[in-house]
Write an enzyme that holds these catalytic residues in place. Structure first.
Site, PDB file in Angstrom:
ATOM      1  N   SER A 165       0.843  -1.194   0.000  1.00 40.45           N
ATOM      2  CA  SER A 165       0.000   0.000   0.000  1.00 40.45           C
ATOM      3  C   SER A 165       0.884   1.253   0.000  1.00 40.45           C
ATOM      4  O   SER A 165       1.684   1.446  -0.912  1.00 40.45           O
ATOM      5  CB  SER A 165      -0.954  -0.039   1.193  1.00 40.45           C
ATOM      6  OG  SER A 165      -1.999   0.895   1.030  1.00 40.45           O
ATOM      7  N   ASP A 270      -9.388  -5.063  -5.120  1.00 34.94           N
ATOM      8  CA  ASP A 270      -8.775  -3.875  -4.527  1.00 34.94           C
ATOM      9  C   ASP A 270      -9.165  -2.666  -5.373  1.00 34.94           C
ATOM     10  O   ASP A 270      -8.954  -2.656  -6.591  1.00 34.94           O
ATOM     11  CB  ASP A 270      -7.251  -4.042  -4.519  1.00 34.94           C
ATOM     12  CG  ASP A 270      -6.524  -2.878  -3.847  1.00 34.94           C
ATOM     13  OD1 ASP A 270      -7.183  -1.933  -3.388  1.00 34.94           O
ATOM     14  OD2 ASP A 270      -5.280  -2.934  -3.784  1.00 34.94           O
ATOM     15  N   HIS A 300      -7.647  -5.680  -0.595  1.00 35.81           N
ATOM     16  CA  HIS A 300      -6.494  -4.854  -0.241  1.00 35.81           C
ATOM     17  C   HIS A 300      -5.779  -5.450   0.972  1.00 35.81           C
ATOM     18  O   HIS A 300      -6.417  -5.867   1.939  1.00 35.81           O
ATOM     19  CB  HIS A 300      -6.941  -3.424   0.048  1.00 35.81           C
ATOM     20  CG  HIS A 300      -5.808  -2.456   0.119  1.00 35.81           C
ATOM     21  ND1 HIS A 300      -5.015  -2.147  -0.966  1.00 35.81           N
ATOM     22  CD2 HIS A 300      -5.305  -1.722   1.156  1.00 35.81           C
ATOM     23  CE1 HIS A 300      -4.092  -1.275  -0.619  1.00 35.81           C
ATOM     24  NE2 HIS A 300      -4.243  -1.005   0.665  1.00 35.81           N
TER      25      HIS A 300
END
Length: 327
Positions: A165, A270, A300
């Site tokens: 991320s 995601d 995610h």
């Protein structure tokens, strides 16, 4: 996973204020932290090291395979994976329980030394504070102070930059700065051999189809990602800032940079999926070697949910990339 997703979203909403500040006291309660342990768990021991010359917020957790810890000889040298955690540049730490578990498993399966880096957080530290801190930590690893703290088996000439991320975003930009520094021999003997970006946090001012389709998707939603960009970017900037829109109208030209091979891991569910695929396409168009793996049903940060089959596959794929790149 649905239950966990709901809990994460609720906890995240509670710590974030509408003025783009964070209730740190509440965040420290919500984050389940795990201490460093010299006794091996899953065949990996851990210890925390400080970088006092870089400030109190700069430290790292080392994950050391047990056999490497017992054998200091150069013949037992291992590659080093420098890992940057996610959290929208604003939350979480290397000692967060799920990151401790993931990095421990990565060290074991890929047989490497993992250096999970802590960095100053937004909004108290806006861009470029986080990216600067992570690059300075990379340079610090060459110091005598760092060499004394690292295990003898850590081979800095075989480094990989990785993160998930926001940490994936950091890994890309640190790799770019490292490429410039390596050309000037400013990082010797450290050498970055590859980048591993796990669902990196990129975007643009224009909404992508996956953002629209998965705006209320699992783990994160569109409101959350917008909030984190607003909390980290300088005042007055939008999501076409180069740190967000890597190949946008204001981005840096990386064509001439000698970047190492990169692996980009993408989850099917995601909302950042399209931005990640666009990033990989931009890298390829710039003449860089990039490999993309799409995980079916991947949400995610699926990689830290260690009971998922896709999480186990992710670790295997990363290990294969590391060893194929070095070979």
């Amino acid at each position: 996973l649905r239950l966990l997703s709901g809990l994460i979203k609720t906890a995240n909403a509670l710590i974030r204020r509408s003025d783009y500040t964070i209730r740190r006291w509440l965040g420290s309660i919500e984050e389940i932290r795990f201490p460093a342990l010299s006794i091996p768990i899953y065949g990996v021991s851990t210890r925390d090291i400080a970088a006092p010359s870089l400030g109190d917020s700069c430290w790292a957790r080392l994950f050391i395979p047990d056999d490497a810890a017992k054998s200091p000889s150069s013949s037992a040298s291992l590659p080093v994976v420098i890992y940057y955690h996610g959290g929208g540049f604003a939350v979480l730490r290397p000692d967060f329980l799920l990151y401790d578990i993931f990095c421990r498993r990565l060290a074991k399966i890929a047989r490497c030394i993992v250096v999970s880096v802590n960095y100053p957080l937004a909004p108290e530290h806006r861009y470029p504070a986080v990216h600067d801190s992570c690059f300075h930590f990379l340079k610090w690893l060459r110091s005598k102070e760092a060499r004394d703290a690292l295990p003898a088996s850590a081979d800095l000439s075989r480094c990989f930059l990785s993160g998930d991320s926001a940490g994936g975003n950091i890994a890309h930009f640190v790799a770019c700065r490292a490429a410039i520094a390596e050309e000037q021999a400013l990082l010797d003997p450290l050498r970055v051999r590859g980048s591993i970006l796990i669902q990196p946090f990129f975007g643009s001012q224009e909404r992508s189809p996956s953002e629209i389709l998965l705006r209320n998707g699992p783990i994160i939603n569109l409101e959350m990602t917008d909030w984190y960009w607003r909390a980290y970017l300088p005042d007055g900037e939008d999501r076409d800032h180069p740190i967000c829109n890597v190949f946008g109208p204001r981005s840096m030209d990386i064509t001439a940079l000698s970047l190492p091979p990169s692996l980009v891991l993408v989850g099917e569910y995601d909302l950042l999926k399209d931005a990640q695929m666009s990033y990989a396409q931009g890298m390829a168009a710039a003449g860089k070697k990039v490999k993309v793996l799409l995980y079916k049903r991947g949400v995610h940060v699926f990689h830290i949910f260690y009971r998922l089959k896709s999480s186990r596959q992710c670790l295997s794929d990363i290990a294969q990339f590391i060893h194929e790149t070095l070979a």
